[in-house]
Design a protein around this motif. Sequence first.
Motif, PDB file in Angstrom:
ATOM      1  N   ALA A  19       0.836  -1.204   0.000  1.00 47.19           N
ATOM      2  CA  ALA A  19       0.000   0.000   0.000  1.00 47.19           C
ATOM      3  C   ALA A  19       0.867   1.249   0.000  1.00 47.19           C
ATOM      4  CB  ALA A  19      -0.890   0.002   1.247  1.00 47.19           C
ATOM      5  N   GLY A  20       0.280   2.344  -0.455  1.00 46.97           N
ATOM      6  CA  GLY A  20       0.983   3.625  -0.426  1.00 46.97           C
ATOM      7  C   GLY A  20       1.789   3.835  -1.695  1.00 46.97           C
ATOM      8  N   GLY A  21       2.811   4.641  -1.582  1.00 46.40           N
ATOM      9  CA  GLY A  21       3.646   4.946  -2.742  1.00 46.40           C
ATOM     10  C   GLY A  21       5.102   5.014  -2.331  1.00 46.40           C
ATOM     11  N   GLY A  33       8.455  11.105  -5.544  1.00 46.26           N
ATOM     12  CA  GLY A  33       7.345  10.368  -4.958  1.00 46.26           C
ATOM     13  C   GLY A  33       6.121  10.422  -5.838  1.00 46.26           C
ATOM     14  N   ASN A  34       5.008   9.962  -5.309  1.00 49.22           N
ATOM     15  CA  ASN A  34       3.756  10.003  -6.068  1.00 49.22           C
ATOM     16  C   ASN A  34       2.609  10.267  -5.098  1.00 49.22           C
ATOM     17  OD1 ASN A  34       2.495   7.344  -5.212  1.00 49.22           O
ATOM     18  ND2 ASN A  34       4.492   6.661  -5.970  1.00 49.22           N
ATOM     19  N   ASN A  61       5.084   4.630   2.997  1.00 50.33           N
ATOM     20  CA  ASN A  61       4.879   6.073   3.193  1.00 50.33           C
ATOM     21  C   ASN A  61       3.412   6.504   3.258  1.00 50.33           C
ATOM     22  OD1 ASN A  61       7.845   6.477   2.781  1.00 50.33           O
ATOM     23  ND2 ASN A  61       7.305   5.737   0.742  1.00 50.33           N
ATOM     24  N   ALA A  62       2.556   5.644   3.749  1.00 50.46           N
ATOM     25  CA  ALA A  62       1.148   6.012   3.901  1.00 50.46           C
ATOM     26  C   ALA A  62       0.968   6.677   5.269  1.00 50.46           C
ATOM     27  CB  ALA A  62       0.258   4.779   3.803  1.00 50.46           C
ATOM     28  N   ALA A 102       7.404   3.536  -7.740  1.00 45.15           N
ATOM     29  CA  ALA A 102       8.087   4.457  -8.658  1.00 45.15           C
ATOM     30  C   ALA A 102       8.756   3.663  -9.775  1.00 45.15           C
ATOM     31  CB  ALA A 102       9.129   5.271  -7.906  1.00 45.15           C
ATOM     32  N   ASP A 103       8.482   4.024 -11.015  1.00 48.10           N
ATOM     33  CA  ASP A 103       9.095   3.330 -12.150  1.00 48.10           C
ATOM     34  C   ASP A 103      10.589   3.626 -12.249  1.00 48.10           C
ATOM     35  OD1 ASP A 103       6.653   2.234 -12.952  1.00 48.10           O
ATOM     36  OD2 ASP A 103       6.130   4.046 -14.061  1.00 48.10           O
TER      37      ASP A 103
END
Length: 225
Positions: A19-21, A33-34, A61-62, A102-103
């Motif tokens: 979960a999160g980004g 980040g996103n 990072n949620a 992140a790509d």
Amino acid sequence: GERGTADRDLAGRHVVVSAGGTREPLDPVRFLGNRSSGKQGYALARTAAARGARVTLLSANAALPDPAGVDVVHVTTARELRDAVRQAAGTADAVVMAAAVADFRPAAYATGKIKKQEGKEPEPVALVRNPDILAELAADRARPGQLIVGFAAETDDILANGRAKLRRKGCDLLVVNEVGENKTFGAEESEAVVLAADGSETPVPYGRKENLADTVWDLVANRLG
Ligand code: CTP
Ligand code: CA
């Protein structure tokens, strides 16, 4: 959700949810980040626990409290997430990649803060590809019959894009959300279609993320038999 609390159809199962980004550091104070809030992944973790599963939540990072009754592992970068997913997947019946990974990451990490230079334009930031965690999980299953579920946020022809992505990733299910201004990222509600490798399509009407989560677990429970 709208389900009965007595329906513990995931009892005895171990599920892993990301979960999160992810955040990819550039220097000690900056990252790429996103906008993923983590709400969908946390809803998946809560609903799976309510249905009796042992749940490992890999949280990137949620800004959300740890759900009760769930093992939470906090990670920052895509590479940390990959290591944590691989470790948790060893005993998992299903892995759901709801995290926005992140790509790309900065090719170099500056150990000191990057400073402005008087009278000079900034250096461009070189990026490199991150591993595709979902594709790796699907190609190299930790257990026979393990189900691998991805999420995709698409614009334009979302079904065609989703079908192509499902094939490319090699996963069993792909939850396709339509994104746009104020849609999906950070929102309490979302609309989606779940595409399956067997060709089936399950539309999920606009509603709470718990409802989408329960639909995903219905499809997973059905396939685990
Ligand atoms: N994903 C992943 N590792 C990555 C990128 C994505 O595991 N490096 C997972 C996400 O968690 C998600 C799914 O792959 O479950 C689809 O993510 P998405 O960004 O839509 O896929 P990409 O292949 O990166 O496609 P795009 O170029 O459209 O971003
Ligand atoms: Ca991507």
